[in-house]
Write an enzyme that holds these catalytic residues in place. Sequence first.
Site, mmCIF file in Angstrom:
data_model
loop_
_atom_site.group_PDB
_atom_site.id
_atom_site.type_symbol
_atom_site.label_atom_id
_atom_site.label_comp_id
_atom_site.label_asym_id
_atom_site.label_seq_id
_atom_site.Cartn_x
_atom_site.Cartn_y
_atom_site.Cartn_z
ATOM 1 N N LYS A 33 0.849 -1.195 0.000
ATOM 2 C CA LYS A 33 0.000 0.000 0.000
ATOM 3 C C LYS A 33 0.884 1.243 0.000
ATOM 4 C CE LYS A 33 -3.974 1.934 2.572
ATOM 5 N NZ LYS A 33 -4.895 1.717 3.715
ATOM 6 N N SER A 56 -9.816 1.678 2.845
ATOM 7 C CA SER A 56 -8.924 2.443 1.990
ATOM 8 C C SER A 56 -7.900 1.579 1.242
ATOM 9 C CB SER A 56 -8.179 3.482 2.828
ATOM 10 O OG SER A 56 -7.360 2.850 3.782
ATOM 11 N N SER A 67 -10.114 -0.778 6.995
ATOM 12 C CA SER A 67 -9.512 -0.554 5.677
ATOM 13 C C SER A 67 -8.802 -1.753 5.067
ATOM 14 C CB SER A 67 -8.541 0.622 5.738
ATOM 15 O OG SER A 67 -9.273 1.828 5.709
#
Lengths: 93, 477, 487
Positions: C76, C151, C175
């Site tokens: 990420k 996210s 997330s």
Amino acid sequence: MNIDDVRLSADLSKITIDDKKIDSYLTDMQDILKFIEQMNAIDTDNITPMAHPFDLSQRLREDKAVAQIDRQILQSNAKNIENGLFLVPKVIE
Amino acid sequence: MKYDVVIGLEIHAQLNTESKIFSLSPTRFGADVNTQANEVDLAMPGVLPVLNEQAVIKAIKFGIATDCKINNRSIFERKNYFYPDLPKAYQISQFEYPIVGAGILEITNEKNELKNIGITRAHLEEDAGKSLHENFTKHSGIDLNRAGTPLLEIVSDPDLSSAKEAVIYAKKIHALVVYIEICDGNMQEGSFRCDANVSLKPRGTKELGIRSEIKNINSFKFLEKAINYEINRQENILDDGGRVVQETRLYDADKNETRSMRSKEESNDYRYFPDPDLLPVIIDNKLIQNIKDKMPESPYNRLKRFIDDLDLKEEDANLLCSDIKIADYFENIIKIGNLKPKLVANWIIVELMGIINKNNKKWQDNKINEQDFATLLQRITDNTISGKIAKQVFAVMWDKGDKPDNIIKKEGLQQLDNDDEIKSIITDIINKNPAQVQQYKDGKHKIIGFFVGQIMQQTKGKANPAKVQEILKQQLS
Amino acid sequence: MHTKSIKELHKLLTDKKISAVELAQHFIDRALKHNPSLNCYINILSDEAKQQAKIADDKIFKKEGSLLTGIPFALKDIFCTSDMLTTCGSKMLSDFIPPYDATAYKNLKSSDMVLLGKTNMDEFAMGSSNENSFFGCVQNPWDLDCVPGGSSGGSAVAVAGGLSPVAIGTDTGGSIRQPASFCGITGIKPTYGRVSRYGMIAFASSLDQGGVMAKSAEDCAYVLQSLSGYDKKDSTSMPEDVPSYTESLNNSIKGKKIGLPTEYFANLDDDLKQIITTQIKEFEKLGAIIVDISLPHTDLSVPAYYVISSAECSSNLARYDGVRYGYSAKNPKNLEDLYLKTRTEGFGDEVKRRILIGTYTLSAGYYDAYYIKAQKIRHLIADDFNQAFAQVDILLTPTTPTTAFKKGDKQNPLEMYLSDIYTVAVNLSGLPAISIPAGFHQKMPVGMQLISPAFCEHRLLNFAHMYQAQTDHHLQTPSQVPQEKIL
Ligand SMILES: [Mg+2]
Ligand SMILES: [Zn+2]
């Protein structure tokens, strides 16, 4: 919450809210606050606030200095550098 | 004046740790700009603070030395505001739960009265960087070397009632933090700075007036001047029926005035909240006791002992107790040489500190060890050399680092103690100066100084002065 | 190749059926081919991946490798990687190149894993749909019109679309778990403090936690093992030893008690309830005992979460001022103007909204009513879990109230916040939780969440693995991404 509260929060946050957008910000924030205020449904007088998930204490580290990585590398992301200083528009005290 | 003056001080003492309070950067003063500011000090994305153990220990030492309450649980909070010298846009400080709680410091004020000054609290926090305005027209340069340096902020109750009293209190705190070796006390370098909260209220009334805060005063002289200026300014406002504005002011030493710092006023809702990157600091009583056990005799005790037991003048005792290293040095020399305290005190204060000051050096630069210093003073008491010669020897010790006995021997400085030798020199001088001999015989006994001078000149000061006097008087009469 | 498990890939590598360089190339090729439609990578690191793969090959050759040596992964874009762009999905950091590595990334590197690229995400991890990324929305491979969740949407899609065998995400309020659920993969959010936060760009410091997204609980176990551990650079990371996550994978769960919190099922869509109820039977088949349990303060978890996370983010994001790194507004009139312009132009709407809410709730006069109140509620929520775990070994809940919704469907921020209703309580309490595929509803994946006491990730992985050993939901692949055969 009213427009002035939005403006004050924006001011403290150093964010400008466009006049055209301020009403929609206000509505969103009012909705969110109203939602948040559900918390008031219960009495929490005798509850201690919990800042961290676990009841732990701060560990301490040894007082030993380590040289930093090169200043030039650390400053490579900065837009305005002169003689090793970060430049900002003149600070008036 | 028809007002009571109310002053509270916030003193920022920089703790003399090797690394910063939350990062591994060194804290050395005077390094090239931004060479002691790593990614944590620059608040780069993703970095985290880790608390320095020595910062905590030094805060505890202060608490012990002042008999303040040491809180078993303290919390770091974020003080949020935007400023270019504050890279995270928040300062990690302590607010509701400081590490050191309330205590009392006794001072002798300018009227020679004993007075208790309350210490509200002392908390740990990080210092900010520096904005440099010279060399730029439209810009300021930001140096973050100082950002993250550990500070102990010592907050007093509003118990001080004059500029002089504030200075006495500040000096006492200064002496203490230097003495317990948690701060180098260097005010020029900003290691010890004062903020003064000043307000006036109608004489005898209870309710406090509106105060102004004068920021960052880095000398005792300026502290006194700034407070007095501020008292005057507020008095004038109140006399004219005006109201004092609560604000932050800056002392301008060149103009000797304070002026408003509007930039700091814009956003003063600091939105303190517990720093989620740091956990509560838990200090158990065992740790406090451990630190206490290792701490030296309190400077107040020692001062009292120097005055009462060693019979020193208060001024001298104060000077010697200004730094634990000086006080230890002093006492060790007495012990090693079995010497009179007053003699040792005199030599340290007049000769050693004199030569340090003259050469623009610091105490740490003194290379004369206690043993050598004691030997030198012993040579005076055992009459090997005169006090005057000792100063000569001392100068060589300072310059060349040689041992006193070696110097005395090498340069042949032993006191002339042999009666016959002194007698023959005196006889010689008397014979050469009949006019002066006559004056003496005519009752002008002061002329004896002339003879002593001549003799000392000829013996390069080595003749035992007591003996010279004695023999001179015999021969002249 | 891209559907194989880590264990299978490891065997191919050590049997020399494929080199680490070839394996990396395979995934890079897939990424280059499919990323234009999925947009799950912000940055594909072809050269770096080959370099790291070469080192891995060397180790495999010398028989010095571990199980993870040469296994590719996606990271990420919230984790700092030295000398490589790290954007956090924001215009603010669109040109930021960190001079240091996040500890989590360092840990994976030292296991010789191979970084394929940095994945897309909601700006500063604020969002539940990945629609808040400066680099554009990510497409859900099960239906390109649907959001992947957020996210960590990019990480979820990289795994679900076969563009990486495994990916690293972060979870502040769901997330990792919510996008895992939306994309039909397995995602674990470890106990707060298990994975170092150093170099992981902060959203809400007391809630943020890195974790693993993969095709199975077993794959999660391997990678979490390497990711976890004490870090002296993170004061909130736990000094406790990390137990072996793989040793206990096959432990029997017979007689173990699974609690079903009634509050998590009360308002659930009937179809989803039906699907999850059916899957609970699989655990019963394994000998687990199902009991009902109550977590009475559940409905206050989202309000408390939004106060705390917004307050922390308002302060954490104050450092973006255009001076030392990141976006910097052009030609500012003065210092104030530099701050205002930089932050107004550099942050997206959702980030600004949360900063404003956070600032407001911390400001004078409101602090007690909002912030302190939320922390007290947080305490009650954590106590609910403590009481539940006195009665059961593990909790089972839906991961999300719906399957992946259509892009643009949730215009109202509040509506979006409520999609995290089953995940945020876990973050407030610091507990570990895992989302596992539990079937499909109208062709979209459904996720099921397991929650355990703190530091019991091994228990989560054990339960999840035993379930996956007798079900095949986690083996399904989305039809939107061609499953072409390479090698
Ligand atoms: Mg202050
Ligand atoms: Zn301070």
